[in-house]
Design a protein around this motif. Sequence first.
Motif, PDB file in Angstrom:
ATOM      1  N   ILE A 101     230.774  61.424 125.441  1.00  0.00           N
ATOM      2  CA  ILE A 101     229.477  62.050 125.701  1.00  0.00           C
ATOM      3  C   ILE A 101     228.390  61.308 124.929  1.00  0.00           C
ATOM      4  O   ILE A 101     228.547  61.015 123.738  1.00  0.00           O
ATOM      5  CB  ILE A 101     229.498  63.534 125.290  1.00  0.00           C
ATOM      6  CG1 ILE A 101     230.405  64.327 126.224  1.00  0.00           C
ATOM      7  CG2 ILE A 101     228.090  64.124 125.299  1.00  0.00           C
ATOM      8  CD1 ILE A 101     230.473  65.808 125.882  1.00  0.00           C
ATOM      9  N   HIS A 102     227.327  60.961 125.624  1.00  0.00           N
ATOM     10  CA  HIS A 102     226.153  60.367 124.995  1.00  0.00           C
ATOM     11  C   HIS A 102     224.938  61.222 125.316  1.00  0.00           C
ATOM     12  O   HIS A 102     225.014  62.149 126.126  1.00  0.00           O
ATOM     13  CB  HIS A 102     225.911  58.946 125.521  1.00  0.00           C
ATOM     14  CG  HIS A 102     227.019  57.991 125.196  1.00  0.00           C
ATOM     15  ND1 HIS A 102     227.126  57.366 123.975  1.00  0.00           N
ATOM     16  CD2 HIS A 102     228.077  57.567 125.921  1.00  0.00           C
ATOM     17  CE1 HIS A 102     228.204  56.585 123.980  1.00  0.00           C
ATOM     18  NE2 HIS A 102     228.803  56.691 125.148  1.00  0.00           N
ATOM     19  N   GLY A 103     223.828  60.873 124.672  1.00  0.00           N
ATOM     20  CA  GLY A 103     222.566  61.519 124.997  1.00  0.00           C
ATOM     21  C   GLY A 103     221.614  60.480 125.545  1.00  0.00           C
ATOM     22  O   GLY A 103     221.767  59.282 125.296  1.00  0.00           O
ATOM     23  N   ALA A 135     216.689  56.957 122.896  1.00  0.00           N
ATOM     24  CA  ALA A 135     217.668  57.199 121.842  1.00  0.00           C
ATOM     25  C   ALA A 135     218.845  57.993 122.383  1.00  0.00           C
ATOM     26  O   ALA A 135     218.695  58.840 123.255  1.00  0.00           O
ATOM     27  CB  ALA A 135     217.006  57.960 120.690  1.00  0.00           C
ATOM     28  N   CYS A 136     220.019  57.679 121.859  1.00  0.00           N
ATOM     29  CA  CYS A 136     221.193  58.513 122.126  1.00  0.00           C
ATOM     30  C   CYS A 136     221.170  59.644 121.115  1.00  0.00           C
ATOM     31  O   CYS A 136     221.115  59.402 119.911  1.00  0.00           O
ATOM     32  CB  CYS A 136     222.475  57.696 121.973  1.00  0.00           C
ATOM     33  SG  CYS A 136     223.980  58.678 122.153  1.00  0.00           S
ATOM     34  N   HIS A 137     221.161  60.871 121.593  1.00  0.00           N
ATOM     35  CA  HIS A 137     221.073  61.989 120.646  1.00  0.00           C
ATOM     36  C   HIS A 137     222.324  62.874 120.651  1.00  0.00           C
ATOM     37  O   HIS A 137     222.275  64.035 120.302  1.00  0.00           O
ATOM     38  CB  HIS A 137     219.813  62.808 120.874  1.00  0.00           C
ATOM     39  CG  HIS A 137     219.708  63.393 122.248  1.00  0.00           C
ATOM     40  ND1 HIS A 137     220.763  63.975 122.878  1.00  0.00           N
ATOM     41  CD2 HIS A 137     218.669  63.462 123.104  1.00  0.00           C
ATOM     42  CE1 HIS A 137     220.380  64.397 124.060  1.00  0.00           C
ATOM     43  NE2 HIS A 137     219.116  64.080 124.234  1.00  0.00           N
ATOM     44  N   GLU A 138     223.436  62.299 121.127  1.00  0.00           N
ATOM     45  CA  GLU A 138     224.709  63.000 120.953  1.00  0.00           C
ATOM     46  C   GLU A 138     225.576  62.076 120.105  1.00  0.00           C
ATOM     47  O   GLU A 138     225.768  60.912 120.465  1.00  0.00           O
ATOM     48  CB  GLU A 138     225.394  63.236 122.304  1.00  0.00           C
ATOM     49  CG  GLU A 138     224.642  64.159 123.233  1.00  0.00           C
ATOM     50  CD  GLU A 138     224.801  65.629 122.847  1.00  0.00           C
ATOM     51  OE1 GLU A 138     225.683  65.943 122.022  1.00  0.00           O
ATOM     52  OE2 GLU A 138     224.026  66.448 123.375  1.00  0.00           O
ATOM     53  N   TYR A 139     226.117  62.598 119.015  1.00  0.00           N
ATOM     54  CA  TYR A 139     226.919  61.731 118.151  1.00  0.00           C
ATOM     55  C   TYR A 139     228.115  61.193 118.940  1.00  0.00           C
ATOM     56  O   TYR A 139     228.913  61.952 119.470  1.00  0.00           O
ATOM     57  CB  TYR A 139     227.403  62.479 116.910  1.00  0.00           C
ATOM     58  CG  TYR A 139     228.188  61.566 116.024  1.00  0.00           C
ATOM     59  CD1 TYR A 139     227.536  60.605 115.253  1.00  0.00           C
ATOM     60  CD2 TYR A 139     229.575  61.601 115.996  1.00  0.00           C
ATOM     61  CE1 TYR A 139     228.249  59.726 114.473  1.00  0.00           C
ATOM     62  CE2 TYR A 139     230.296  60.724 115.209  1.00  0.00           C
ATOM     63  CZ  TYR A 139     229.622  59.792 114.445  1.00  0.00           C
ATOM     64  OH  TYR A 139     230.322  58.917 113.679  1.00  0.00           O
ATOM     65  N   CYS A 140     228.216  59.847 119.028  1.00  0.00           N
ATOM     66  CA  CYS A 140     229.246  59.262 119.891  1.00  0.00           C
ATOM     67  C   CYS A 140     230.146  58.284 119.151  1.00  0.00           C
ATOM     68  O   CYS A 140     231.011  57.661 119.750  1.00  0.00           O
ATOM     69  CB  CYS A 140     228.578  58.568 121.087  1.00  0.00           C
ATOM     70  SG  CYS A 140     227.283  57.403 120.621  1.00  0.00           S
ATOM     71  N   GLY A 141     229.960  58.132 117.857  1.00  0.00           N
ATOM     72  CA  GLY A 141     230.830  57.236 117.103  1.00  0.00           C
ATOM     73  C   GLY A 141     230.086  56.570 115.968  1.00  0.00           C
ATOM     74  O   GLY A 141     228.924  56.881 115.700  1.00  0.00           O
ATOM     75  N   LEU A 143     228.634  53.769 115.447  1.00  0.00           N
ATOM     76  CA  LEU A 143     227.362  53.062 115.639  1.00  0.00           C
ATOM     77  C   LEU A 143     226.386  53.858 116.497  1.00  0.00           C
ATOM     78  O   LEU A 143     225.478  53.300 117.120  1.00  0.00           O
ATOM     79  CB  LEU A 143     227.610  51.677 116.246  1.00  0.00           C
ATOM     80  CG  LEU A 143     228.395  50.734 115.328  1.00  0.00           C
ATOM     81  CD1 LEU A 143     228.641  49.400 115.997  1.00  0.00           C
ATOM     82  CD2 LEU A 143     227.652  50.526 114.007  1.00  0.00           C
ATOM     83  N   HIS A 144     226.586  55.165 116.533  1.00  0.00           N
ATOM     84  CA  HIS A 144     225.699  56.049 117.301  1.00  0.00           C
ATOM     85  C   HIS A 144     224.224  55.778 116.989  1.00  0.00           C
ATOM     86  O   HIS A 144     223.385  55.724 117.880  1.00  0.00           O
ATOM     87  CB  HIS A 144     226.064  57.502 116.973  1.00  0.00           C
ATOM     88  CG  HIS A 144     224.990  58.498 117.219  1.00  0.00           C
ATOM     89  ND1 HIS A 144     224.603  58.875 118.483  1.00  0.00           N
ATOM     90  CD2 HIS A 144     224.202  59.187 116.365  1.00  0.00           C
ATOM     91  CE1 HIS A 144     223.625  59.765 118.380  1.00  0.00           C
ATOM     92  NE2 HIS A 144     223.366  59.968 117.122  1.00  0.00           N
ATOM     93  N   HIS A 145     223.929  55.558 115.714  1.00  0.00           N
ATOM     94  CA  HIS A 145     222.529  55.375 115.302  1.00  0.00           C
ATOM     95  C   HIS A 145     221.942  54.074 115.845  1.00  0.00           C
ATOM     96  O   HIS A 145     220.738  53.889 115.841  1.00  0.00           O
ATOM     97  CB  HIS A 145     222.427  55.409 113.775  1.00  0.00           C
ATOM     98  CG  HIS A 145     223.236  54.329 113.116  1.00  0.00           C
ATOM     99  ND1 HIS A 145     224.599  54.444 112.932  1.00  0.00           N
ATOM    100  CD2 HIS A 145     222.899  53.119 112.647  1.00  0.00           C
ATOM    101  CE1 HIS A 145     225.054  53.344 112.360  1.00  0.00           C
ATOM    102  NE2 HIS A 145     224.045  52.515 112.183  1.00  0.00           N
ATOM    103  N   ASP A 146     222.812  53.144 116.268  1.00  0.00           N
ATOM    104  CA  ASP A 146     222.330  51.871 116.823  1.00  0.00           C
ATOM    105  C   ASP A 146     222.089  51.950 118.326  1.00  0.00           C
ATOM    106  O   ASP A 146     221.596  51.006 118.931  1.00  0.00           O
ATOM    107  CB  ASP A 146     223.368  50.769 116.588  1.00  0.00           C
ATOM    108  CG  ASP A 146     223.158  50.078 115.257  1.00  0.00           C
ATOM    109  OD1 ASP A 146     222.134  50.374 114.612  1.00  0.00           O
ATOM    110  OD2 ASP A 146     224.013  49.265 114.879  1.00  0.00           O
ATOM    111  N   MET A 147     222.489  53.052 118.929  1.00  0.00           N
ATOM    112  CA  MET A 147     222.451  53.134 120.388  1.00  0.00           C
ATOM    113  C   MET A 147     221.044  53.520 120.829  1.00  0.00           C
ATOM    114  O   MET A 147     220.658  54.679 120.784  1.00  0.00           O
ATOM    115  CB  MET A 147     223.483  54.160 120.855  1.00  0.00           C
ATOM    116  CG  MET A 147     223.644  54.177 122.363  1.00  0.00           C
ATOM    117  SD  MET A 147     225.119  55.057 122.840  1.00  0.00           S
ATOM    118  CE  MET A 147     224.811  55.165 124.611  1.00  0.00           C
ATOM    119  N   GLN A 148     220.300  52.519 121.216  1.00  0.00           N
ATOM    120  CA  GLN A 148     218.923  52.794 121.631  1.00  0.00           C
ATOM    121  C   GLN A 148     218.442  51.757 122.629  1.00  0.00           C
ATOM    122  O   GLN A 148     219.095  50.734 122.858  1.00  0.00           O
ATOM    123  CB  GLN A 148     217.993  52.834 120.417  1.00  0.00           C
ATOM    124  CG  GLN A 148     218.136  51.643 119.494  1.00  0.00           C
ATOM    125  CD  GLN A 148     217.214  51.765 118.296  1.00  0.00           C
ATOM    126  OE1 GLN A 148     216.151  51.180 118.294  1.00  0.00           O
ATOM    127  NE2 GLN A 148     217.609  52.534 117.303  1.00  0.00           N
TER     128      GLN A 148
END
Length: 158
Positions: A101-103, A135-141, A143-148
């Motif tokens: 799941i991603h945001g 921004a991805c706003h569902e914690y996905c792993g 490197l979640h914070h890098d997902m943009q």
Amino acid sequence: MKVDLYEKIWMLLAAGLIAAFLGAIVFAAGSQAMRPPSHMETIDPAAVYDAPGFSNPGLVEEPDGRLVVSIVAEMFVFDPDEIEVPARRPITFRITSPDVIHGFDVVGTNANAMVIPGYVTEFTISFEPGEYLIACHEYCGLLHHDMQGVLIAEEESS
Ligand code: CUA
């Protein structure tokens, strides 16, 4: 053992509350099913990149003039991660995930959705001219914070 009358009343009330909450969960699961609340299109998450639209993600103008952006959200990128669209025109987003799941949040706008493997998230929205962070706003792993990504809404020259 003597249980005070008031204590009994409170115990009954607490038990009643727990029963009501559990009942609400069972009712929601049974009657409305556990699934995304809106668009119900399914997709095989293992074959996302073979599916029409997602084999070549990005902006496409349909024959009827609709602007459709297909996006694959996966650990830990959006494909594509830079999207250019014309401003003030309805843009239909179609987003899916091959893994978890991603945001999908276009920061500062109403474009904000969950991306669930097995489903296609679809919504239509238009943008004022500008450059927006995605921004991805569902914690996905890890490197979640890098997902943009970035969305650029450009004024159309007429
Ligand atoms: Cu993708 Cu967090």
